[in-house]
Design a protein around this motif. Sequence first.
Motif, PDB file in Angstrom:
ATOM      1  N   SER A 285       1.344   5.177   0.595  1.00  0.00           N
ATOM      2  CA  SER A 285       0.713   6.236   1.365  1.00  0.00           C
ATOM      3  C   SER A 285       1.601   7.464   1.382  1.00  0.00           C
ATOM      4  O   SER A 285       2.743   7.441   0.913  1.00  0.00           O
TER       5      SER A 285
ATOM      6  N   GLU B 199      -7.590   0.498  -6.388  1.00  0.00           N
ATOM      7  CA  GLU B 199      -6.805   1.585  -6.972  1.00  0.00           C
ATOM      8  C   GLU B 199      -6.962   2.873  -6.182  1.00  0.00           C
ATOM      9  O   GLU B 199      -6.009   3.637  -6.034  1.00  0.00           O
TER      10      GLU B 199
ATOM     11  N   GLU C  61       0.846  -1.188   0.000  1.00  0.00           N
ATOM     12  CA  GLU C  61       0.000   0.000   0.000  1.00  0.00           C
ATOM     13  C   GLU C  61       0.886   1.245   0.000  1.00  0.00           C
ATOM     14  O   GLU C  61       1.791   1.370   0.832  1.00  0.00           O
TER      15      GLU C  61
ATOM     16  N   TYR D 224      -3.890  -4.179  -9.168  1.00  0.00           N
ATOM     17  CA  TYR D 224      -4.369  -3.289  -8.098  1.00  0.00           C
ATOM     18  C   TYR D 224      -5.569  -3.915  -7.408  1.00  0.00           C
ATOM     19  O   TYR D 224      -6.577  -4.239  -8.031  1.00  0.00           O
TER      20      TYR D 224
ATOM     21  N   ASN E  73      -4.687   2.677  -3.421  1.00  0.00           N
ATOM     22  CA  ASN E  73      -3.288   2.483  -3.829  1.00  0.00           C
ATOM     23  C   ASN E  73      -2.694   1.184  -3.283  1.00  0.00           C
ATOM     24  O   ASN E  73      -1.573   1.161  -2.779  1.00  0.00           O
TER      25      ASN E  73
ATOM     26  N   PRO F 282       0.640   6.015  -8.360  1.00  0.00           N
ATOM     27  CA  PRO F 282      -0.234   5.189  -9.192  1.00  0.00           C
ATOM     28  C   PRO F 282      -0.903   5.912 -10.360  1.00  0.00           C
ATOM     29  O   PRO F 282      -1.652   5.294 -11.109  1.00  0.00           O
TER      30      PRO F 282
ATOM     31  N   ALA G  47       1.732   8.006  -2.536  1.00  0.00           N
ATOM     32  CA  ALA G  47       0.402   7.706  -3.075  1.00  0.00           C
ATOM     33  C   ALA G  47       0.174   8.357  -4.435  1.00  0.00           C
ATOM     34  O   ALA G  47      -0.735   7.967  -5.163  1.00  0.00           O
TER      35      ALA G  47
END
Length: 481
Positions: A411, A449, A409, A446, A452, A418, A415
């Motif tokens: 962050s 999405e 993931e 994904y 993320n 993607p 972030a």
Amino acid sequence: MAAGLGASWHAIGPTTFWYGDLIQRDNRTCRGSAFGGNPPSHKTEAWRDLREHFEWLGLSFVRVEIDARMYEPEREQFSWHNEEMQALYSILDTCQANAADVFFTQMWQDVAWNSHPGICRLQSSPRSVADFANGLATLLEHLIKTKGYSCIRWIAVSNEPGFGSCWWLGPDGKPDSIMPAVRALRAELDRRGLSDLAISGPDTHGLDWAGMEPHDPAIGALSLHAYEGEVPKKFDELVAIDRPGVPRFISEFGHFFMADYRGQNFPLGGPESEAPHSWSAQLLNAEKILTGLNAGIDGMIRWSFANRGDLDGGWQLVRTWDPVRWEYLDRVVPESTAYFGFGVITRFAAKHSSILEIESLGGNKGRSGSSISTKRGEKILATALRSPAGELTIFLLNLESEDVTAVVELSGAAAAWPTRPLWIYQVTEAAVRRSDFKLQPSAASYLNESANKISVVLPARSITTCSTIKRLPEESANIRS
């Protein structure tokens, strides 16, 4: 990172010498794989292959190795046009063309004129430190000011000093301190207007070896070697030295073993499967890279890009020599397990990248590369890089004997990535041993999405790269990305 990831590439030629006064060494392996790996200059196709493999791997930090005999066989009699110097120019041309930073290392002297009486010329520290500094500084001035090589960034005065059979022994036959030579070379470089070059040390296996004084202002970088059969603690020891702004390097790493006279690889104290061309060695090398980056190491250099492979083991990433026919190959080919096991990382690791933070499910947090203990206890290692060009790359190493599904993931600032797809590249032992293997990209899957999150199946004992860089198998790696 003050540098990047790469490999050693020596310019020392194939001529063998017999030393009658070696100390605790034998003539067959006294120079080991640090000579004879390059094809002769007339094998133009082989040299073109070397350059193409270098570019494909994306090597961005290269330890270029020489000895004093190459350029100053007699006091103040310099040789700039011999076969070994031509090899050196070809190596530096390749580094310069690919924006690779050079860690320039004088492996040993190997000259009688500046050796201590009674000490083997291959192993002697300089009889005259002033002459040593003058000679090496003259070479560097020739390479940088006359030849125009701006890629040379760091200098090491000797390879692996500080033990009883090393290449830096004093007049009493015991390990000598490198510091007088370091200080003399620093003064000579400054006098010649080469103050941008930093001298690194001790370039051996321990920070306290060879009289090393890590806080001396003449030392501009710290470097150690790492051949342990596990991830060494010296990564943290290097970073712990209080020298702000001074880079910390692992200037040689691999897995130590010896070879028999037929050129077959046998480790020291372990099964043949642990030799450096084995898949186990590639996983260990990857673990060292990820752990080293996590610890704050600024650059790492694998031993080595090209060597004969039949002197002290098959360390090479590419094969230039036929140990059965005892002849150079007309064409250079990959040493598949090492080539792809290293390339899956180096093709996507730009020099001067930033190391991003990773937090695992188990709550482990820190700069990446640390071991992640998942809910089921599998050992997964992860490192994430942001390149100077803004590309994201995540390395995932599965050291377990079964497949693991990882969820990644993104962050915070990560972030935003993607908006471009993430591409997956994977290597396993079975895959890289296929003659038709190619390092193909596949699109990441994904899970969510908007959140993320991606899901990646990590095969057993595998190395996986997730990157915003899409690089086809036939493309060279652009190390500027």
